[in-house]
Design a protein around this motif. Structure first.
Motif, PDB file in Angstrom:
ATOM      1  N   ILE A   7       0.800  -0.746  -0.125  1.00  0.00           N
ATOM      2  CA  ILE A   7      -0.135   0.062   0.069  1.00  0.00           C
ATOM      3  C   ILE A   7       0.689   1.108  -0.054  1.00  0.00           C
ATOM      4  O   ILE A   7       0.949   2.070  -0.798  1.00  0.00           O
ATOM      5  CB  ILE A   7      -1.167  -0.023   1.079  1.00  0.00           C
ATOM      6  CG1 ILE A   7      -1.998  -0.951   1.184  1.00  0.00           C
ATOM      7  CG2 ILE A   7      -1.521   1.832   1.464  1.00  0.00           C
ATOM      8  CD1 ILE A   7      -2.803  -1.782   2.223  1.00  0.00           C
ATOM      9  N   ARG A   8       2.149   1.244   0.811  1.00  0.00           N
ATOM     10  CA  ARG A   8       3.247   2.647   0.468  1.00  0.00           C
ATOM     11  C   ARG A   8       3.614   2.192  -0.323  1.00  0.00           C
ATOM     12  O   ARG A   8       3.572   3.431  -1.528  1.00  0.00           O
ATOM     13  CB  ARG A   8       4.017   2.026   2.279  1.00  0.00           C
ATOM     14  CG  ARG A   8       3.292   2.363   3.265  1.00  0.00           C
ATOM     15  CD  ARG A   8       4.342   2.034   4.426  1.00  0.00           C
ATOM     16  NE  ARG A   8       3.919   2.140   5.444  1.00  0.00           N
ATOM     17  CZ  ARG A   8       4.608   1.461   6.312  1.00  0.00           C
ATOM     18  NH1 ARG A   8       5.278   0.601   6.135  1.00  0.00           N
ATOM     19  NH2 ARG A   8       3.904   1.511   7.122  1.00  0.00           N
ATOM     20  N   ALA A  10       1.907   1.470  -3.254  1.00  0.00           N
ATOM     21  CA  ALA A  10       0.992   2.152  -4.032  1.00  0.00           C
ATOM     22  C   ALA A  10       0.826   4.091  -4.042  1.00  0.00           C
ATOM     23  O   ALA A  10       0.748   4.272  -5.360  1.00  0.00           O
ATOM     24  CB  ALA A  10       0.035   1.614  -4.348  1.00  0.00           C
ATOM     25  N   ALA A  11       0.830   4.086  -2.967  1.00  0.00           N
ATOM     26  CA  ALA A  11       0.846   5.385  -2.288  1.00  0.00           C
ATOM     27  C   ALA A  11       1.574   6.488  -3.448  1.00  0.00           C
ATOM     28  O   ALA A  11       1.781   7.563  -3.848  1.00  0.00           O
ATOM     29  CB  ALA A  11       0.642   6.184  -1.146  1.00  0.00           C
ATOM     30  N   LEU A  14       1.714   6.618  -7.230  1.00  0.00           N
ATOM     31  CA  LEU A  14       0.442   7.320  -7.602  1.00  0.00           C
ATOM     32  C   LEU A  14       0.786   8.778  -7.248  1.00  0.00           C
ATOM     33  O   LEU A  14       0.575   9.654  -8.338  1.00  0.00           O
ATOM     34  CB  LEU A  14      -0.235   7.398  -6.300  1.00  0.00           C
ATOM     35  CG  LEU A  14      -1.950   6.789  -6.520  1.00  0.00           C
ATOM     36  CD1 LEU A  14      -2.366   6.414  -5.825  1.00  0.00           C
ATOM     37  CD2 LEU A  14      -2.715   6.896  -7.949  1.00  0.00           C
ATOM     38  N   LEU A  15       1.590   9.441  -6.134  1.00  0.00           N
ATOM     39  CA  LEU A  15       2.184  10.430  -6.561  1.00  0.00           C
ATOM     40  C   LEU A  15       2.966  10.579  -7.406  1.00  0.00           C
ATOM     41  O   LEU A  15       2.768  11.378  -8.341  1.00  0.00           O
ATOM     42  CB  LEU A  15       3.298  10.553  -4.757  1.00  0.00           C
ATOM     43  CG  LEU A  15       3.379  12.050  -5.140  1.00  0.00           C
ATOM     44  CD1 LEU A  15       2.303  13.351  -4.156  1.00  0.00           C
ATOM     45  CD2 LEU A  15       4.215  11.851  -3.505  1.00  0.00           C
ATOM     46  N   LEU A  18       1.523  11.586 -10.104  1.00  0.00           N
ATOM     47  CA  LEU A  18       0.473  12.765 -10.226  1.00  0.00           C
ATOM     48  C   LEU A  18       1.091  14.169 -10.861  1.00  0.00           C
ATOM     49  O   LEU A  18       1.140  14.752 -11.614  1.00  0.00           O
ATOM     50  CB  LEU A  18      -0.026  13.092  -8.544  1.00  0.00           C
ATOM     51  CG  LEU A  18      -0.486  14.547  -8.804  1.00  0.00           C
ATOM     52  CD1 LEU A  18      -1.886  14.604  -9.010  1.00  0.00           C
ATOM     53  CD2 LEU A  18      -0.652  14.774  -7.630  1.00  0.00           C
ATOM     54  N   ILE A  19       3.277  13.486 -10.290  1.00  0.00           N
ATOM     55  CA  ILE A  19       3.743  14.807 -10.904  1.00  0.00           C
ATOM     56  C   ILE A  19       4.125  14.228 -12.143  1.00  0.00           C
ATOM     57  O   ILE A  19       4.073  15.838 -12.967  1.00  0.00           O
ATOM     58  CB  ILE A  19       5.061  14.347 -10.016  1.00  0.00           C
ATOM     59  CG1 ILE A  19       4.771  15.047  -8.514  1.00  0.00           C
ATOM     60  CG2 ILE A  19       5.760  15.428 -10.270  1.00  0.00           C
ATOM     61  CD1 ILE A  19       5.452  14.202  -7.679  1.00  0.00           C
ATOM     62  N   LEU A  21       2.149  13.036 -14.455  1.00  0.00           N
ATOM     63  CA  LEU A  21       1.150  13.515 -15.420  1.00  0.00           C
ATOM     64  C   LEU A  21       1.022  14.985 -15.888  1.00  0.00           C
ATOM     65  O   LEU A  21       0.715  15.897 -16.740  1.00  0.00           O
ATOM     66  CB  LEU A  21      -0.115  13.544 -15.207  1.00  0.00           C
ATOM     67  CG  LEU A  21      -2.312  13.599 -16.054  1.00  0.00           C
ATOM     68  CD1 LEU A  21      -1.353  13.300 -17.075  1.00  0.00           C
ATOM     69  CD2 LEU A  21      -2.428  12.816 -14.710  1.00  0.00           C
ATOM     70  N   LEU A  22       0.905  15.775 -14.152  1.00  0.00           N
ATOM     71  CA  LEU A  22       0.906  17.501 -13.944  1.00  0.00           C
ATOM     72  C   LEU A  22       2.164  17.356 -14.764  1.00  0.00           C
ATOM     73  O   LEU A  22       2.492  19.020 -15.360  1.00  0.00           O
ATOM     74  CB  LEU A  22       0.580  17.779 -12.743  1.00  0.00           C
ATOM     75  CG  LEU A  22      -0.739  17.682 -11.991  1.00  0.00           C
ATOM     76  CD1 LEU A  22      -0.305  17.899 -10.754  1.00  0.00           C
ATOM     77  CD2 LEU A  22      -1.613  17.957 -12.770  1.00  0.00           C
ATOM     78  N   SER A  23       3.552  17.338 -15.113  1.00  0.00           N
ATOM     79  CA  SER A  23       5.099  17.821 -15.546  1.00  0.00           C
ATOM     80  C   SER A  23       4.401  18.051 -17.140  1.00  0.00           C
ATOM     81  O   SER A  23       4.921  18.889 -17.703  1.00  0.00           O
ATOM     82  CB  SER A  23       5.959  17.505 -15.618  1.00  0.00           C
ATOM     83  OG  SER A  23       5.853  17.043 -13.936  1.00  0.00           O
ATOM     84  N   SER A  25       1.619  17.941 -18.644  1.00  0.00           N
ATOM     85  CA  SER A  25       0.049  18.712 -19.011  1.00  0.00           C
ATOM     86  C   SER A  25       1.127  19.565 -19.040  1.00  0.00           C
ATOM     87  O   SER A  25       0.380  20.680 -20.099  1.00  0.00           O
ATOM     88  CB  SER A  25      -1.127  18.011 -18.047  1.00  0.00           C
ATOM     89  OG  SER A  25      -0.836  19.368 -17.067  1.00  0.00           O
ATOM     90  N   GLN A  26       1.638  20.125 -18.266  1.00  0.00           N
ATOM     91  CA  GLN A  26       1.994  21.602 -18.768  1.00  0.00           C
ATOM     92  C   GLN A  26       2.492  22.335 -20.228  1.00  0.00           C
ATOM     93  O   GLN A  26       2.435  23.042 -20.801  1.00  0.00           O
ATOM     94  CB  GLN A  26       3.557  22.066 -17.926  1.00  0.00           C
ATOM     95  CG  GLN A  26       2.842  22.271 -16.017  1.00  0.00           C
ATOM     96  CD  GLN A  26       2.188  22.994 -15.958  1.00  0.00           C
ATOM     97  OE1 GLN A  26       1.599  24.420 -16.300  1.00  0.00           O
ATOM     98  NE2 GLN A  26       0.671  22.679 -15.194  1.00  0.00           N
ATOM     99  N   LEU A  28       0.936  20.454 -22.581  1.00  0.00           N
ATOM    100  CA  LEU A  28       0.376  20.234 -23.834  1.00  0.00           C
ATOM    101  C   LEU A  28      -0.653  21.821 -24.034  1.00  0.00           C
ATOM    102  O   LEU A  28      -0.665  22.891 -22.983  1.00  0.00           O
ATOM    103  CB  LEU A  28      -1.032  19.520 -23.526  1.00  0.00           C
ATOM    104  CG  LEU A  28      -0.388  18.113 -23.193  1.00  0.00           C
ATOM    105  CD1 LEU A  28      -1.301  17.300 -22.318  1.00  0.00           C
ATOM    106  CD2 LEU A  28      -0.185  17.490 -24.256  1.00  0.00           C
TER     107      LEU A  28
END
Lengths: 561, 239
Positions: A7-8, A10-11, A14-15, A18-19, A21-23, A25-26, A28
């Motif tokens: 679980i750890r 996986a977290a 996930l983080l 997220l980073i 994806l956000l990087s 998306s900048q 696009l």
């Protein structure tokens, strides 16, 4: 690996996602502009010009992105980069953008200085010291062998600045504005010395704001000069404060209009001076305009909606016992403020204007003939609380005189709006466009400062008449004032305008202020209290229904009675 | 669909509680007070809602933790969490159901602010594009804030603690731009902080621009915290 470790991990994964994806998306781009005027979308005129590129347009952006202590400016500044990106995409690869940072690149710094892109000093305060940063935000555009520079790009005005320069690169022959006036010639420029403007060159600032986009040429219209020819000679003829126009000059104007030319006349029936009064001007054009059904009037418009003039000062005791002199101002009706309904709301020249400040206003009377035959339109008009006073009244800006003028206005007849600028189409031979401004002082040096709303009106008018109206939309983007009513003025207007005595004026002022306060309060508090009341009502309905339902010992089967 | 069933249950229990009505009334009343009574709307005299939408991220700091605080913490405190876990639903549906329930309450609360644009439109020529953009942005930003609040609510059994840490967390997240512009912050880090700032992505919506990057930001933050919410339960179950 235990479930908890899974679980750890996986977290953490996930983080990371997220980073990432956000990087990503900048990088696009893609956006939807919901504003009514498409304020954040490239205008058609920009796209048309980019489509006309037949060679590479090299854009070099001098831009230092990271400025310590001024990072907050970055989002607004990045609008420049966003717009350049959109333009580059729209050019189908013809426009190439290179960004250089002159603060870290010595060669770029020298280039910037050489082409006139200045570093803007930006002070940054630290504890115990003040340091100075520099801000670069200019660009150079190179196309074929020519180049244009925007020394400092303001994000809100950037597209307009870019397009006008791109137009200059693509179409080196600028539109020509012929200027006809009785002013003395300008003194030859002396390098390094700023010459004072001679007193009689009252349209120097007007010419100056046109130089950026037009070739402005002084012309003579008499027979010896050979007259003007449309297109080859001028795209627009400005007749600035005509005085003693002779027959051959009038014939030149008429011929020019007859050939489909566009003429702007900055009319003055009188030369107004507060100290000296009014000096009548013989224009030589009055009979010709009368034949078109247009009658510039003598006399001055007294408008209740006007600028304040200083009329003196009075001693005001302060709480600490001292006495200070406070200046007293009063609305001076000869300096009208044009807002809202004073502008033709559908006309490209006036639709986006917020306000225009006039220095004296002479009205223009239009016959039905002008309206029907020449599709005459009123571009500017005074407020409905206006009167016409003779020009020989005292113009002194004193409290007593203003009271007297108010009284004279109220006694002169019912208030009404006066046309102050009109435009006629199909004049002379069925093609010409003629615009007449009732008072040339609107384009006087004193009332035309760069960036003022008066200069916006002047540029809109010239751009429209020189048939570059697509630029008007660009400049006016986001500037359309969406005003809400001024309750104070509305009340004054509803009570018939300016009263004639000081006591009445003070009483009206008190009533108008009370009305304004009451209107604001009722709107504000109804918005604050109504939603909670509505929610309370819903809650009451909900809980009382459930209370009644709880008392019922039985329920009807299947909902049937 | 099971998520919607749980959302419906959440809604039903919310409307049976006076707290929900207070929340429904709070956002519109406070935002109208800030906008019309304390704000410069009448003095500026321009028909725009820029100031109203500028307030929303800060009002959300107070309101959204209040919506989410009881979602999981109350279940844990009253011991119904185990019962909930026995529902014939997947954990994903449970988390999504809680989220949709809270999101619906926020939507209702925003609905009651409709009087503000209607009043402004009755006074002047309001551009509805930025209004639509602003509300869309508010819903997306609200979704991200709710998923954040739900995650923190799942991490504690005390509602007040859940509210407090959510409010402080959101406030800090909103203030990243201040940190980004601080003198001590290196410029490169400042750029990153600005990109991560919570309300910075909302302002383009309020201008009437729906930027793909901002939509991706709020959606991915929402999904991230919903997943973390699920992992919290997995973690608790495993321990």
């Amino acid at each position: 690996m235990s479930a908890r470790q899974h679980i750890r991990w996986a977290a953490i994964l996930l983080l990371g996602c997220l980073i990432a994806l956000l990087s990503y998306s900048q990088t696009l781009s893609g956006r939807l502009d919901l504003t009514a005027d498409q304020e954040f979308t490239l205008a058609d005129s920009t796209l048309d010009l980019l489509g006309e590129l037949d060679d590479r347009l090299q854009v070099k952006l001098y831009f230092n992105r990271d400025i310590e202590g001024a990072e907050g400016l970055l989002p607004a500044r990045m609008v420049l980069e966003d717009l350049l990106d959109e333009m580059a995409q729209a050019s189908n690869g013809k426009m190439v953008v290179e960004t250089v940072d002159p603060t870290t690149d010595l060669a770029a710094s020298r280039d910037a200085e050489h082409i006139g892109i200045a570093a803007v000093p930006l002070p940054s305060r630290r504890v115990g010291s003040v340091s100075m940063n520099t801000l670069y935000q200019g660009l150079e555009m190179r196309y074929h062998d020519a180049s244009e520079v925007i020394p400092f790009a303001i994000p809100a005005e950037f597209e307009f600045a870019f397009v006008t320069r791109l137009q200059a690169l693509l179409k080196p022959d600028r539109s020509r504005v012929a200027f006809f006036s009785r002013e003395s010639p300008a003194a030859p420029p002396v390098p390094g010395i700023e010459m004072p403007i001679p007193a009689d060159r009252i349209f120097a600032n007007f010419r100056a704001i046109l130089y950026d986009r037009y070739r402005v040429e002084e012309v003579l219209l008499d027979a010896d000069s050979g007259g003007l020819r449309l297109g080859e000679d001028a795209d627009l003829l400005v007749v600035a404060r005509p005085e003693n126009v002779n027959e051959s000059e009038l014939a030149s104007i008429q011929n020019y209009l007859g050939g489909g030319g566009h003429v702007l006349i900055l009319w003055d029936t009188e030369e107004i001076s507060p100290g000296l009064g009014a000096r009548p001007i013989q224009t030589g054009l009055k009979d010709w305009l009368a034949s078109l059904g247009v009658h510039p009037q003598s006399g001055l418009v007294w408008d209740a909606h006007s600028q304040e003039a200083p009329v003196g000062s009075r001693a005001v005791p302060m709480p600490d016992g001292s006495v200070k002199q406070a200046s007293i101002t009063m609305p001076y009706g000869f300096l009208p403020v044009l807002e809202g309904d004073s502008f033709h709301s559908e006309h490209v020249v006036t639709a986006s204007l917020s306000d225009v400040l006039m220095f004296w206003a002479h009205p223009i009377l239009l016959e039905d003939k002008a309206k029907q035959q020449f599709a005459a339109e009123t571009l500017l008009r005074s407020s409905p609380q206006s009167w016409l006073l003779p020009s020989d009244v005292s113009l002194k800006m004193t409290a007593e005189n203003i009271e007297r003028l108010r009284g004279a206005a109220a006694q002169s007849g019912p208030a009404r709006a006066f046309s102050l600028a009109v435009s006629l189409r199909d004049v002379v031979g069925g093609q010409g466009l003629l615009t007449l401004l009732g008072d040339a002082d609107l384009f006087h040096n004193a009332s035309l400062q760069a960036g003022s709303t008066n200069s916006d009106f002047a540029l809109n008018l010239i751009d429209w008449m020189a048939q570059r109206s697509s630029l008007i939309g660009l400049r006016s983007r986001g500037k359309r004032a969406r005003r809400i009513p001024h309750f104070y003025n509305e009340y004054i207007a509803s009570q018939g305008g300016a009263p004639s005595t000081t006591e009445e004026a003070e009483s009206l002022d008190r009533e108008a202020k009370a009305f304004e306060r009451a209107e604001r309060r009722s709107l504000a508090w109804s918005n604050v209290l109504l939603p909670p009341l509505l929610v309370l009502l819903l809650a009451f309905a909900h809980f009382s229904y459930h209370a009644r339902a709880a008392k019922r010992p039985w329920r009807r089967a299947g909902g049937a009675s | 669909m099971k998520a919607f069933l749980l959302a419906k249950r959440e809604w039903k229990s919310a409307v049976d509680s006076p707290v929900a009505y207070v929340l429904l009334a709070l956002l519109p009343a406070v935002s109208a007070a800030f906008f019309f009574v304390m704000g410069p709307f009448f003095d500026r005299g321009v028909a725009t809602l820029r100031d109203f939408f500028g307030l929303l991220p800060w009002l959300f700091v107070m309101v959204i933790p209040a919506i989410t605080m009881r979602a999981w913490a109350e279940e844990r405190r009253s011991g119904t969490e185990e019962l909930l876990m026995t529902y014939p639903m997947r954990l994903r549906d449970l988390v999504l159901g809680k989220f949709l329930g809270a999101w619906g309450l926020l939507a209702a609360s925003l609905f009651f602010t409709a009087g503000i644009p209607l009043t402004v439109a009755s006074l002047g020529d309001l551009d509805w594009g930025p209004v639509v953009g602003g509300y869309l942005g508010a819903m997306l930003m609200g979704a991200a804030a709710i998923s954040f609040g739900l995650f923190l609510s799942a991490s504690t059994r005390n509602q007040v603690v859940a509210w407090l840490i959510s409010a402080v967390g959101l406030m800090t997240w909103n203030m990243l731009d201040f940190a980004a512009t601080a003198e001590a912050t290196p410029p490169a880090l400042g750029r990153w902080l600005l990109a991560a700032d919570f309300d910075e992505h909302f302002f383009a919506f309020a201008r009437g621009v729906v930027d793909f990057r901002d939509v991706v930001f709020y959606l991915s933050v929402t999904v991230f915290f919903l997943c973390l919410n699920g992992l919290t339960f997995e973690h608790r179950r495993a321990s």
